[in-house]
Scaffold this motif. Structure first.
Motif, mmCIF file in Angstrom:
data_model
loop_
_atom_site.group_PDB
_atom_site.id
_atom_site.type_symbol
_atom_site.label_atom_id
_atom_site.label_comp_id
_atom_site.label_asym_id
_atom_site.label_seq_id
_atom_site.Cartn_x
_atom_site.Cartn_y
_atom_site.Cartn_z
ATOM 1 N N PRO B 163 -4.833 -5.349 -10.510
ATOM 2 C CA PRO B 163 -5.507 -6.095 -9.292
ATOM 3 C C PRO B 163 -5.547 -7.408 -9.394
ATOM 4 C CG PRO B 163 -6.641 -4.106 -9.983
ATOM 5 C CD PRO B 163 -5.794 -4.340 -11.192
ATOM 6 N N ARG B 167 -3.984 -9.953 -6.723
ATOM 7 C CA ARG B 167 -4.886 -11.053 -5.886
ATOM 8 C C ARG B 167 -4.149 -12.253 -5.953
ATOM 9 N NH1 ARG B 167 -11.050 -10.570 -7.050
ATOM 10 N NH2 ARG B 167 -11.407 -8.217 -6.727
ATOM 11 N N ALA B 171 -3.688 -12.536 -1.607
ATOM 12 C CA ALA B 171 -5.035 -11.831 -1.473
ATOM 13 C C ALA B 171 -4.980 -11.121 -0.385
ATOM 14 C CB ALA B 171 -6.242 -12.970 -1.536
ATOM 15 N N PRO B 174 -1.815 -6.613 2.710
ATOM 16 C CA PRO B 174 -1.936 -5.097 2.492
ATOM 17 C C PRO B 174 -0.662 -4.349 1.913
ATOM 18 C CG PRO B 174 -1.636 -5.643 5.008
ATOM 19 C CD PRO B 174 -1.649 -6.970 4.238
ATOM 20 N N SER B 177 -1.576 -4.660 -1.665
ATOM 21 C CA SER B 177 -2.434 -3.438 -2.169
ATOM 22 C C SER B 177 -1.959 -2.123 -2.008
ATOM 23 C CB SER B 177 -3.578 -3.714 -1.019
ATOM 24 O OG SER B 177 -4.175 -5.003 -1.074
ATOM 25 N N ARG B 178 -0.945 -1.832 -1.368
ATOM 26 C CA ARG B 178 -0.726 -0.229 -1.056
ATOM 27 C C ARG B 178 0.155 -0.215 -2.624
ATOM 28 N NH1 ARG B 178 -0.547 2.896 3.100
ATOM 29 N NH2 ARG B 178 -1.471 2.039 5.003
ATOM 30 N N VAL B 180 -0.321 -1.268 -5.401
ATOM 31 C CA VAL B 180 -0.964 -1.415 -6.768
ATOM 32 C C VAL B 180 -1.100 -0.090 -7.590
ATOM 33 C CG1 VAL B 180 -3.384 -1.987 -7.711
ATOM 34 C CG2 VAL B 180 -2.019 -3.443 -6.287
ATOM 35 N N PRO B 181 -1.775 0.983 -6.887
ATOM 36 C CA PRO B 181 -1.865 2.117 -7.596
ATOM 37 C C PRO B 181 -0.648 2.681 -7.951
ATOM 38 C CG PRO B 181 -3.036 2.247 -5.579
ATOM 39 C CD PRO B 181 -2.093 1.174 -5.475
ATOM 40 N N ILE B 184 0.281 1.387 -11.758
ATOM 41 C CA ILE B 184 -0.632 1.227 -12.640
ATOM 42 C C ILE B 184 -0.167 2.474 -13.631
ATOM 43 C CG2 ILE B 184 -3.090 2.209 -13.354
ATOM 44 C CD1 ILE B 184 -3.959 0.699 -10.902
ATOM 45 N N ARG B 185 0.131 3.729 -13.247
ATOM 46 C CA ARG B 185 0.662 4.624 -14.042
ATOM 47 C C ARG B 185 2.023 4.220 -14.945
ATOM 48 N NH1 ARG B 185 0.719 10.062 -11.035
ATOM 49 N NH2 ARG B 185 -1.758 9.964 -11.409
ATOM 50 N N VAL B 222 8.757 -2.155 0.802
ATOM 51 C CA VAL B 222 7.825 -1.872 1.998
ATOM 52 C C VAL B 222 8.021 -2.633 3.217
ATOM 53 C CG1 VAL B 222 5.398 -1.550 2.627
ATOM 54 C CG2 VAL B 222 6.009 -0.730 0.198
ATOM 55 N N GLY B 225 10.698 -1.633 5.001
ATOM 56 C CA GLY B 225 10.423 -0.247 5.730
ATOM 57 C C GLY B 225 11.179 0.615 4.639
ATOM 58 N N GLN B 226 11.676 0.532 3.718
ATOM 59 C CA GLN B 226 11.866 1.490 2.698
ATOM 60 C C GLN B 226 10.685 2.369 1.901
ATOM 61 O OE1 GLN B 226 14.180 -1.451 0.242
ATOM 62 N NE2 GLN B 226 16.159 -0.557 1.112
ATOM 63 N N PRO B 227 10.985 3.414 1.719
ATOM 64 C CA PRO B 227 9.676 4.135 0.932
ATOM 65 C C PRO B 227 9.557 3.682 -0.366
ATOM 66 C CG PRO B 227 11.567 5.453 1.210
ATOM 67 C CD PRO B 227 11.863 4.354 1.927
#
Lengths: 287, 276
Positions: B163, B167, B171, B174, B177-178, B180-181, B184-185, B222, B225-227
């Protein structure tokens, strides 16, 4: 057991029905609160202040936080948390103390929480806490992206398959919401992350306490706010201070089963929003 | 002149502090990784570390593929007996190609090169670029992860730095932000692989750079528009791990910058402790 996914599904099903909220429903909600002794008057006042007692009002607040389904979910969760929370609080605060200040501080904080356990039950300050919580939740209806991501990460930490992955998600969740403006607080971020890792491990050890990992963003956010206030007042932000503040915020989040359940349920709901696919991707699929 | 003296003093104090805190071997590794004259020594460590990290990320896909359907065999000649590395990988074809590419890169004389969905601009040449406060904190968290006593605690620091990197990138975005999760893995997986060995542990300090370039790449996806799903994110992170750890010169530069930022700009109190 009602885990995060089941909870999310229940909430989704309920909210997708798009029922119209009318005075009758609100009155029922208010009536239920009145049964909860000292909180009844306060909630009534808060609801009037928010305009809830005057027929319909627009917004998502009622759907998310005052629907009967949500309250039922919260009550069910609270019922599960109630017998375990008195044991969890001293354990959690001891873990925080251990991580930040070593075993001595951990033992001192754990003992302090155990001694003041009796005091909690009759603490009139609970009313103030509930007021703060209410306003906090009211604000979170329009949850900023940052907090929503943190809640999603906390949910991932609660549901992660292994401990290390869970701690990575928990570390990310708390860092996401910690304020970084004050240098004194920023300096303590690693200590808070360290405590979070310990706390995550402690809460995940038991299947019943595992959903409580979702309180971590709330604890971290409130800890950050208190530390920022202290720093602004010129007070030194040392490690024992950080440990004390974080332990106090953890206790605050856990001491009332309803409060803890409400935080967990809200976290599940808020986190769910950001786990949906990106709008651009969905648009492309439809096209 | 005054500035120069201050910087020299800082370096001395930092070295003093680190010699007090870190073991001799850890300190030696750090210097080896950052100095170009030690590149011949760094290369064999990376030769084992890079596949270990990428293979760990590939482990996220292992259960989803049928055994024997996609199989990649590699041979690594690791001169260091401490490394334990499996010689084959079954799973995602992209990861398999990366591992094969790494094998040939370290086996040959030329630099490691491969093709994947990586935008070159996501890994800038940052010799003179200033560091933001978020970047400083991310480097500090990576430093904490590299020097952490327990593996799980180190993973928490790795998760926490992401995170911070987000930032620093933007900052308000969005899109960042999307993703980020999703980052992590795989990064936690790579971190776990590197943390197992004291020699590869300092390489965790490259993770802020890897996370930054991965998130920049995913954000661009993103925006187009790509997944972006877990597989795409893991592939991107693996690609960036290969990009950094598959090239000793780049890895050395990243480590050097990490150390510079941490020692000169971080307010973690290392210098104060050294003075005491």
């Amino acid at each position: 057991m009602l885990d995060g996914e089941t909870l999310q599904q229940e909430l989704t099903n309920e909210f997708e029905s798009e029922f119209e909220y009318e005075f009758q429903n609100e009155y029922e909600v208010q009536h239920e609160y009145e049964g909860e002794e000292f909180l009844g008057g306060l909630i009534g006042g808060a609801m009037n202040a928010l305009g809830l007692g005057e027929g319909e009002y627009e917004g998502e607040y009622e759907g998310e936080y005052e629907s009967e389904a949500f309250l039922n979910t919260v009550r069910r969760l609270a019922g599960r948390f109630k017998p375990i929370l008195p044991k969890v609080i001293p354990h959690a605060t001891r873990l925080i103390g251990n991580a930040i200040g070593g075993p001595q501080l951990g033992a001192a904080l754990g003992q302090m929480m155990r001694e003041s356990e009796y005091e909690f039950e009759y603490e009139t300050a609970g009313q103030l806490e509930f007021e703060g919580e209410w306003s906090g939740e009211f604000e979170s209806a329009a949850t900023p992206q940052m907090e929503a991501i943190a809640e999603a990460l906390a949910g991932a930490a609660a549901k992660a398959q292994n401990e290390a992955e869970a701690e990575a998600f928990a570390g990310a969740a708390v860092t996401r919401v910690l304020p970084t403006k004050a240098a004194a607080v920023q300096k303590q971020i690693p200590a808070i992350v360290k405590a979070t890792a310990q706390l995550t491990r402690g809460l995940r050890q038991n299947q019943t306490t595992r959903p409580l990992v979702r309180i971590l963003p709330t604890v971290a956010m409130r800890t950050g706010q208190v530390l920022t206030q202290k720093a602004a007042q010129g007070q030194p932000i040392t490690r024992p201070v950080v440990a004390q503040v974080m332990a106090a915020q953890t206790r605050k989040a856990l001491k009332n089963p309803m409060t803890a359940a409400r935080i967990v349920a809200s976290s599940a709901k808020v986190g769910q929003k950001v786990t949906q696919p990106a709008p651009a991707a969905r648009k492309k699929v439809r096209g | 002149m005054y500035q120069y003296e201050l910087e020299t003093l800082d370096r001395e104090l930092e070295s003093e502090f680190e010699s007090a805190v870190l073991g001799e071997s850890d300190r030696a590794y750090e210097y080896e990784y950052e100095s170009e004259e030690f590149l011949p020594l760094l290369a064999p460590i990376l030769k084992a570390a890079a596949p270990m990290a990428i293979q760990a990320i590939g482990g996220l896909f292992r259960r989803r593929r049928r055994r024997g359907q996609r199989e990649f065999e590699m041979e690594y000649e690791t001169p260091l007996n401490e490394f334990e590395l499996e010689g084959e990988y079954e799973g995602d074809p992209f990861i398999g190609n990366l591992l094969r590419g790494l094998g040939s890169a370290f086996g040959g004389d030329g630099e490691f090169e491969y093709e994947f969905e990586q935008h070159p601009e996501a890994l800038p040449e940052f010799e003179t670029a200033p560091a933001s406060e978020y970047e400083v904190m991310a480097e500090h968290l990576a430093h904490m992860a590299a020097n952490s006593q327990s593996e799980a605690e180190a993973e928490a620091f790795i998760g926490a730095l992401i995170p911070m990197v987000a930032r620093g990138l933007s900052a308000a975005a969005p899109v960042i932000s999307r993703v980020v999760p999703q980052v992590i893995r795989p990064l936690a997986q790579a971190g776990r692989a590197l943390l197992q060995n004291p020699q590869t542990r300092p390489l965790v300090r490259t993770f802020p750079t890897i996370a930054r370039s991965s998130m920049a790449t995913l954000a661009q996806r993103v925006a187009k528009g790509q997944p972006v799903n877990a597989r795409v994110a893991a592939r991107t992170v693996a690609g960036n791990v290969a990009q950094v750890l598959g090239n000793p010169r780049r890895a050395s530069a990243v480590m050097k910058r990490s150390r510079q930022i941490h020692s000169r700009q971080c307010t973690c109190g290392a210098r104060k402790r050294a003075r005491v």
